[in-house]
Design an enzyme around this catalytic site. Structure first.
Site, PDB file in Angstrom:
ATOM      1  N   MET A 124       3.783  -4.538  -6.056  1.00 49.16           N
ATOM      2  CA  MET A 124       2.395  -4.651  -6.522  1.00 49.16           C
ATOM      3  C   MET A 124       1.455  -5.236  -5.448  1.00 49.16           C
ATOM      4  O   MET A 124       0.324  -5.578  -5.750  1.00 49.16           O
ATOM      5  CB  MET A 124       2.301  -5.471  -7.814  1.00 49.16           C
ATOM      6  CG  MET A 124       3.005  -4.810  -8.989  1.00 49.16           C
ATOM      7  SD  MET A 124       2.682  -5.639 -10.556  1.00 49.16           S
ATOM      8  CE  MET A 124       3.367  -7.236 -10.258  1.00 49.16           C
ATOM      9  N   SER A 181      -2.893  -1.908  -7.858  1.00 48.07           N
ATOM     10  CA  SER A 181      -1.587  -1.612  -8.387  1.00 48.07           C
ATOM     11  C   SER A 181      -1.595  -1.172  -9.856  1.00 48.07           C
ATOM     12  O   SER A 181      -0.552  -0.687 -10.323  1.00 48.07           O
ATOM     13  CB  SER A 181      -0.670  -2.836  -8.215  1.00 48.07           C
ATOM     14  OG  SER A 181      -1.154  -3.951  -8.932  1.00 48.07           O
ATOM     15  N   SER A 182      -2.704  -1.317 -10.572  1.00 53.43           N
ATOM     16  CA  SER A 182      -2.685  -0.859 -11.976  1.00 53.43           C
ATOM     17  C   SER A 182      -2.970   0.647 -12.033  1.00 53.43           C
ATOM     18  O   SER A 182      -3.761   1.124 -12.871  1.00 53.43           O
ATOM     19  CB  SER A 182      -3.710  -1.637 -12.818  1.00 53.43           C
ATOM     20  OG  SER A 182      -3.664  -3.004 -12.556  1.00 53.43           O
ATOM     21  N   SER A 200      -6.318  -5.047  -7.929  1.00 59.65           N
ATOM     22  CA  SER A 200      -5.521  -4.098  -8.713  1.00 59.65           C
ATOM     23  C   SER A 200      -6.132  -3.639 -10.028  1.00 59.65           C
ATOM     24  O   SER A 200      -5.676  -2.649 -10.596  1.00 59.65           O
ATOM     25  CB  SER A 200      -4.125  -4.677  -8.971  1.00 59.65           C
ATOM     26  OG  SER A 200      -3.388  -4.525  -7.794  1.00 59.65           O
ATOM     27  N   ILE A 255      -4.631  -9.312  -7.971  1.00 59.67           N
ATOM     28  CA  ILE A 255      -4.570 -10.420  -7.002  1.00 59.67           C
ATOM     29  C   ILE A 255      -5.219  -9.985  -5.689  1.00 59.67           C
ATOM     30  O   ILE A 255      -5.270 -10.731  -4.731  1.00 59.67           O
ATOM     31  CB  ILE A 255      -3.108 -10.910  -6.802  1.00 59.67           C
ATOM     32  CG1 ILE A 255      -3.072 -12.331  -6.244  1.00 59.67           C
ATOM     33  CG2 ILE A 255      -2.316  -9.960  -5.914  1.00 59.67           C
ATOM     34  CD1 ILE A 255      -1.721 -12.970  -6.192  1.00 59.67           C
ATOM     35  N   GLY A 256      -5.694  -8.743  -5.677  1.00 63.67           N
ATOM     36  CA  GLY A 256      -6.341  -8.240  -4.466  1.00 63.67           C
ATOM     37  C   GLY A 256      -7.224  -7.035  -4.796  1.00 63.67           C
ATOM     38  O   GLY A 256      -7.754  -6.381  -3.905  1.00 63.67           O
ATOM     39  N   LYS A 299       0.286  -2.611 -18.413  1.00 58.29           N
ATOM     40  CA  LYS A 299       0.898  -2.497 -17.088  1.00 58.29           C
ATOM     41  C   LYS A 299       2.308  -3.085 -17.160  1.00 58.29           C
ATOM     42  O   LYS A 299       2.550  -4.040 -17.907  1.00 58.29           O
ATOM     43  CB  LYS A 299       0.016  -3.282 -16.107  1.00 58.29           C
ATOM     44  CG  LYS A 299       0.442  -3.236 -14.659  1.00 58.29           C
ATOM     45  CD  LYS A 299      -0.619  -3.926 -13.795  1.00 58.29           C
ATOM     46  CE  LYS A 299      -0.207  -4.016 -12.349  1.00 58.29           C
ATOM     47  NZ  LYS A 299      -1.262  -4.598 -11.500  1.00 58.29           N
TER      48      LYS A 299
HETATM   49  C1  LIG Z   1      -7.726  -7.503   4.227  1.00 64.37           C
HETATM   50  C2  LIG Z   1      -7.311  -7.088   5.622  1.00 64.37           C
HETATM   51  C3  LIG Z   1      -6.064  -6.293   5.746  1.00 64.37           C
HETATM   52  C4  LIG Z   1      -5.538  -6.197   7.176  1.00 64.37           C
HETATM   53  C5  LIG Z   1      -4.201  -5.544   7.291  1.00 64.37           C
HETATM   54  C6  LIG Z   1      -3.027  -6.473   7.132  1.00 64.37           C
HETATM   55  C7  LIG Z   1      -2.017  -6.058   6.117  1.00 64.37           C
HETATM   56  C8  LIG Z   1      -2.063  -6.953   4.919  1.00 64.37           C
HETATM   57  C9  LIG Z   1      -1.565  -6.367   3.682  1.00 64.37           C
HETATM   58  C10 LIG Z   1      -2.283  -6.873   2.463  1.00 64.37           C
HETATM   59  C11 LIG Z   1      -2.276  -5.804   1.398  1.00 64.37           C
HETATM   60  C12 LIG Z   1      -2.972  -6.205   0.179  1.00 64.37           C
HETATM   61  C13 LIG Z   1      -3.111  -5.065  -0.811  1.00 64.37           C
HETATM   62  C14 LIG Z   1      -3.615  -5.608  -2.112  1.00 64.37           C
HETATM   63  C15 LIG Z   1      -3.719  -4.544  -3.184  1.00 64.37           C
HETATM   64  C16 LIG Z   1      -3.905  -5.094  -4.565  1.00 64.37           C
HETATM   65  C17 LIG Z   1      -2.842  -6.052  -4.995  1.00 64.37           C
HETATM   66  C18 LIG Z   1      -3.008  -6.553  -6.425  1.00 64.37           C
HETATM   67  O1  LIG Z   1      -4.069  -6.887  -6.894  1.00 64.37           O
HETATM   68  N1  LIG Z   1      -1.865  -6.690  -7.143  1.00 64.37           N
HETATM   69  C19 LIG Z   1      -1.783  -7.169  -8.488  1.00 64.37           C
HETATM   70  C20 LIG Z   1      -0.626  -8.069  -8.706  1.00 64.37           C
HETATM   71  O2  LIG Z   1      -0.645  -8.636  -9.990  1.00 64.37           O
END
Ligand SMILES: CCCCCCCCCCCCCCCCCC(=O)NCCO
Length: 580
Positions: free
Chosen positions: A198, A224-225, A248, A245-246, A149
């Site tokens: 990301m 994101s991956s 990905s 981190i969420g 990545k």
């Molecule tokens: C969980 C409830 C959401 C309610 C809506 C509020 C908007 C908040 C936006 C948060 C978006 C998060 C997306 C995460 C996607 C994956 C990210 C990740 O793992 N990135 C890797 C970085 O190394």
């Protein structure tokens, strides 16, 4: 005496007003000129970067043409499983360079279809030659091509993650994971695309464009991956590495029907990787493998959990891979859930869990209903932590940049002026409660005091969930792989709430893996008629399910922190049962 007039004003009559006007006008003019200059500088940087990467792909394509490697050979090599490939490389049936060339050719083919690759590594041939010369054939990844990545630092290469301001700022050293992979005989050959920031589960950015899902190019590969999983699903990679981190590592696995594994933070090194949430310590990014089967994930974990990684990054837990736990065949007590109470997944995702449950029961495991208590609090804590700086770090980086559609909603929600936010939170509480919760949480923290309290609340939440898990005497849990299968490109930001299925295990810091169990069928889409359309996210998913037949559906397997081997064991059991 002549009178100085501006329009029909006599300046002498209003010196103060004119002075203030000139200062404000001049300041605005300078600011505007600066703004457009900075924007055009970033635009030129994007154009230049895109051209450089295109050129690097072209050079590789020309080399491939010269090599005259047949399509059949490419297919033969890239269709091998990782264990088949490893044994052919080890006994010399296949040559390291031939394997690399086959994967380079296949990767470019996938890129043509899905735009999953940012650029090939120019040094791949050199690295392959060095592996042949210096690495033992017994090394776990001898001659295995690996994709990375884009946020994995590689000396001399930029990690941009869709932020134009990062163009032209190359890493000075390789990530620790990259270094250990190479010491084990792996050959990095391409780097893959990600969404801007990301912090999105789509996969597009203004620098390199949108990556598409290989199962249906009108849909997202997830993020994101996303570049990694699109490449793996197209057979253009056998082993990839991403970050989470969420969700990905798990979200794009679910969208592309591939395998992903997020370890506990600190089991694998994060040193030398990049991201825009580095200072945020409540929910931290985990780094892990992506593969075409569970064995691929296990091989990667075994190859990385070695003394070299513990030496290069003494902050990681020096715990080698515990094969005895992975191979243990004790029957387990496994919790399951198909609705977290925050976001309702479509029927196909619930059917996925039902299939996994039945298969694991048939293997002799005991399945009991269980879900993490208070998923709403889990979602709220996640969003508050991720935006605890009030989005300032990202705002600063994006100041003169073009905002990608994948981050537009998060950006807008995070930057709403507070009186309007309060008003909307109040109104939406009655109309769309989850959006109201999200809008409140994304406001972040007002002070360090507030941040400390958030850290305590997250700690208390972890404690509460662990106690509940232990009171049920669970060994593992299975859940939907995500809130939905792949939906059309550009729409994921409208369905952000669906991330609750993955983000919760980042808040909890539990290891979690994702594997495919089934595909969306006609009955699943027909059953969508009763699907709730209570808010924008549910409406977006309902619309996105039209024509979704044939798309992959994954489930997640989850265990308590540091129980990676047990998590992989449950994944392996499920994969075995599904293939039987
Ligand atoms: C969980 C409830 C959401 C309610 C809506 C509020 C908007 C908040 C936006 C948060 C978006 C998060 C997306 C995460 C996607 C994956 C990210 C990740 O793992 N990135 C890797 C970085 O190394």
């Amino acid at each position: 005496m002549t009178t100085l007039t501006i329009w029909d004003w006599e300046v002498e009559k209003y010196p103060l007003q004119v002075g203030v006007g000139v200062i404000i006008g001049g300041w605005t003019f300078v600011k505007l000129v600066n703004y457009f200059l900075q924007r055009s500088k970033l635009k030129s940087a994007r154009v230049r970067k895109r051209a450089e990467c295109k050129q690097a792909k072209q050079v590789l394509e020309d080399q491939i043409k010269q090599r005259n490697i047949s399509k059949e050979v490419v297919e033969e090599i890239t269709n091998l499983s990782l264990s088949e490939l490893q044994s052919k490389l080890k006994d010399g049936t296949l040559d390291v360079l031939d394997v690399l060339h086959a994967y380079q050719a296949k990767a470019l083919e996938c890129d043509e279809k899905t735009n999953c690759i940012i650029e090939p590594f120019k040094e791949a041939e050199e690295w392959a030659a060095s592996v042949k010369e210096n690495v033992s054939k017994d090394s776990p990844l001898f001659g295995v091509p690996v994709s990375l990545k884009e946020n994995y630092g590689v000396e001399g290469y930029d990690s941009v993650y869709g932020m134009s301001v990062l163009i032209g700022k190359p890493s000075h050293e390789d990530s620790v994971i990259g270094q250990v992979l190479r010491s084990q005989g792996a050959i990095p050959y391409v780097r893959t695309n990600v969404p801007q920031t990301m912090i999105s589960w789509d996969c597009s950015n203004p620098v390199f464009g949108a990556t598409k899902n290989p199962h249906d190019t009108t849909r997202t590969p997830g993020g994101s991956s996303g570049g990694e999983c699109a490449l793996l699903a197209g057979q253009g990679s056998i082993l990839g590495f991403g970050s989470d981190i969420g969700g990905s590592l798990r979200i794009p696995s679910n969208m592309c029907g591939t395998y992903g594994f997020k370890p506990t933070v600190g089991r694998l090194s994060a040193k030398g990787t990049h991201g825009c949430t580095k200072g945020q310590q409540i929910v931290r990014a985990a780094y892990g493998p992506l593969a075409r089967d569970v064995d691929g994930l296990v091989t990667a974990m075994k190859a990385l959990l070695v003394p070299l990684m513990f030496k290069l990054d003494p902050t990681v837990n020096p715990l080698p891979f515990r094969t005895e736990v992975f191979e243990d065949n004790r029957k387990l007590k496994i919790g399951w859930y198909d609705n977290d109470g925050w976001f309702t997944p479509p029927p196909c995702m619930q059917r996925g869990v039902a299939i996994a449950k039945a298969k694991l029961e048939a293997m002799g495991h005991t399945l009991v209903p269980w879900k993490p208590p208070n998923a709403t609090l889990g979602a709220e804590l996640y969003v508050r932590a991720m935006f605890s700086d009030k989005c300032e770090t990202i705002n600063e980086m994006l100041r003169y940049d073009t905002l990608d559609v994948c981050f537009m909603i998060q950006y807008t929600m995070a930057n709403i002026y507070w009186p309007l936010r309060r008003f909307l939170v109040f109104i939406l509480h009655y109309l769309m409660p989850s959006l109201s919760t999200g809008l409140k949480a994304i406001a972040g923290c007002d002070s360090a005091y507030d941040f400390w309290n958030l850290a305590v609340a997250a700690e208390d939440y972890r404690k509460m969930v662990i106690e509940d898990w232990q009171s049920h005497d669970l060994d593992a849990v299975i859940s939907p792989g995500f809130g939905c299968p792949a939906i059309p490109l550009k729409t994921p930001a409208l369905a952000t709430s669906a991330v609750s299925y993955t983000t919760i295990f980042n808040v909890l810091n539990f290891p979690a893996g994702s594997l495919p169990v089934t595909k969306v069928n006609a009955a699943d889409t027909a059953n969508m008629k009763d699907y709730p359309t209570i808010d924008l996210a549910h409406k977006t998913v309902k619309k996105g399910m039209v024509g979704a037949e044939g798309l992959p559906v994954n489930v997640q397997c989850i265990t308590l922190p540091w129980h990676e081997e047990q998590c992989l064991r449950v994944m392996k059991d499920l994969e075995t049962a599904l293939k039987a």
